[in-house]
Design a protein around this motif. Structure first.
Motif, short mmCIF file in Angstrom:
data_model
loop_
_atom_site.label_atom_id
_atom_site.label_comp_id
_atom_site.label_asym_id
_atom_site.label_seq_id
_atom_site.Cartn_x
_atom_site.Cartn_y
_atom_site.Cartn_z
N ASP A 81 25.72 6.89 37.48
CA ASP A 81 26.39 8.15 37.14
C ASP A 81 25.55 8.98 36.17
O ASP A 81 25.53 10.22 36.25
N LEU A 82 24.88 8.31 35.24
CA LEU A 82 24.02 9.04 34.30
C LEU A 82 22.79 9.59 34.99
O LEU A 82 22.26 10.64 34.60
N ILE A 83 22.32 8.89 36.00
CA ILE A 83 21.13 9.34 36.73
C ILE A 83 21.49 10.53 37.63
O ILE A 83 20.83 11.58 37.61
N GLU A 84 22.55 10.38 38.41
CA GLU A 84 22.94 11.45 39.32
C GLU A 84 23.50 12.66 38.57
O GLU A 84 23.40 13.79 39.06
N GLY A 85 24.07 12.42 37.40
CA GLY A 85 24.66 13.52 36.63
C GLY A 85 23.75 14.06 35.55
O GLY A 85 24.22 14.79 34.66
N ASP A 86 22.46 13.71 35.59
CA ASP A 86 21.51 14.17 34.56
C ASP A 86 21.58 15.69 34.45
O ASP A 86 21.22 16.42 35.38
N PRO A 87 22.03 16.23 33.29
CA PRO A 87 22.19 17.69 33.17
C PRO A 87 20.87 18.44 33.12
O PRO A 87 20.84 19.65 33.34
N MET A 88 19.77 17.73 32.85
CA MET A 88 18.47 18.37 32.77
C MET A 88 17.63 18.12 34.02
O MET A 88 16.43 18.42 34.02
N ASN A 89 18.22 17.58 35.06
CA ASN A 89 17.49 17.30 36.29
C ASN A 89 16.89 18.58 36.86
O ASN A 89 17.60 19.56 37.12
N PRO B 107 16.04 8.80 31.64
CA PRO B 107 15.25 7.76 30.96
C PRO B 107 16.13 6.73 30.25
O PRO B 107 15.86 5.52 30.31
N TYR B 108 17.17 7.20 29.59
CA TYR B 108 18.09 6.28 28.91
C TYR B 108 18.79 5.38 29.92
O TYR B 108 18.95 4.17 29.70
N ALA B 109 19.21 5.95 31.05
CA ALA B 109 19.91 5.18 32.07
C ALA B 109 19.05 4.04 32.60
O ALA B 109 19.52 2.91 32.75
N TYR B 110 17.78 4.33 32.87
CA TYR B 110 16.89 3.27 33.38
C TYR B 110 16.51 2.27 32.29
O TYR B 110 16.22 1.11 32.58
N ALA B 111 16.51 2.71 31.03
CA ALA B 111 16.26 1.77 29.93
C ALA B 111 17.41 0.77 29.81
O ALA B 111 17.20 -0.40 29.50
N ARG B 112 18.62 1.24 30.06
CA ARG B 112 19.79 0.36 30.03
C ARG B 112 19.82 -0.59 31.22
O ARG B 112 20.24 -1.75 31.11
#
Length: 337
Positions: free
Chosen positions: A307-315, A293-298
């Motif tokens: 990288d934040l989307i693909e590396g989301d630790p809570m995915n 969510p933060y990545a898409y807000a940015r």
């Protein structure tokens, strides 16, 4: 501290007023870990004061009136019937005051010798040597004071810190959940988020008001924690202020008002450095927080934050709500929006 242990379970009722313009309200006061904790009658946290920075407005008089150092507008009034709590606060304040180093002849001689050695190293080895020494001796209370002084300067541009007690309590709950330290929201800050010495993290109102879920505001908080991990904010001030202010802080414990003005302007006008993505993702994981969510807000396209989307630790994992819906609604109204 033995005195803290003695008063660990002590509670009292008092009258608290956050600003001179607001009415006093009945609260419950307790002694925390080197803090005075203030909660409402529903056990909702309102604020906490560092015992090291508590002042008494009317020494020797009853009812006893206390306030944070530098903010006499916020007051806590304890009636004569709460003598035990008044005595506890005074005892702890005295114990903390006694534990602070007292300047003496030997201390001054040692300080002068230390300054000369550090100055020689700074001149003939590395300018960073004096910074390292200064950062090692500046206490937490002084860092908090510098952060508070910077906040007042940022408020001139970004508006006064938002929040009625209910909204601030919700913000404090979010900070507790993320283990972020103190948080504040400004209505018109030129940056989405900043961090100051003393652990204070500032958020612009838009990161709270413009989104339907708290994960994005939490993402900005976690990102500021990552930046704070990578670079001590007090070191950043000294780097911008220069060797002269470094020397002033080391010898007097203060920075010149002009240096604080210049650094506040630097914070509000200079590009914010991007944190290390791997460290950022680790912070998200530690907080059990989704980074998507933060990545898409940015970046709504996700191209620059892939990288934040693909590396989301809570995915693919279930996560607990950051705060309740009711507290999120209170937080979204923190600036009256």
């Amino acid at each position: 501290m033995t005195a803290l242990t003695k008063y660990a379970r002590l509670e009292a009722t008092a009258l608290w007023r956050p600003t001179p313009d607001e009415q006093r309200r009945e609260v419950i006061v307790s002694i925390g870990d080197a803090t005075i904790v203030i909660i409402d009658l529903k056990s909702q946290p309102l604020t906490h004061w560092s015992l090291a920075a508590v002042e008494r407005a009317n020494p020797g008089e009853r009812p006893a009136i206390f306030h944070p150092d530098g903010d006499p507008g916020e007051t806590l009034e304890l009636s004569e019937g709460e003598a035990e709590m008044i005595e506890a606060i005074e005892t702890l304040r005295k114990a903390i005051e006694k534990s602070r180093p007292r300047p003496g002849r030997l201390r001054w001689m040692g300080m002068i010798a230390s300054v000369l050695v550090v100055a020689w190293i700074a001149l003939f080895w590395l300018p960073g040597a004096m910074q390292d020494h200064t950062l090692g001796v500046v206490p937490k209370v002084k860092r908090e004071a510098i952060g508070a002084a910077l906040l007042k300067r940022i408020e001139r541009v970004g508006g006064a810190v938002c929040g009625d007690p209910g909204s601030r309590a919700a913000l404090a709950l979010l900070g507790t959940r993320l283990q972020s330290g103190p948080l504040a929201v400004l209505p018109d800050m030129t940056k989405d988020s900043l961090h100051l010495p003393g652990g204070l993290i500032l958020l612009n109102r838009n990161v709270i008001e413009d989104y339907e879920e708290p994960d994005i505001a939490a993402g900005y908080i976690v990102t500021e924690q990552t930046r704070r991990d990578a670079s001590d904010p007090l070191r950043d001030i000294l780097r911008v202020a220069g060797l002269r202010e470094n020397f002033r802080l080391l010898t007097t414990g203060d920075l010149a008002p002009q240096a604080l003005d210049a650094y506040a302007e630097h914070l509000l006008t200079s590009p914010v450095p991007e944190p290390d993505t791997a460290a950022q993702i680790q912070r998200f994981e530690r907080a059990s927080l989704r980074s998507t969510p933060y990545a898409y807000a940015r970046d709504i396209t996700g191209e620059t934050t892939i990288d934040l989307i693909e590396g989301d630790p809570m995915n693919g994992k279930l996560t607990e709500p950051l705060i309740s819906d009711a507290n999120w609604l209170r937080l979204q109204a923190i600036c009256g929006g």
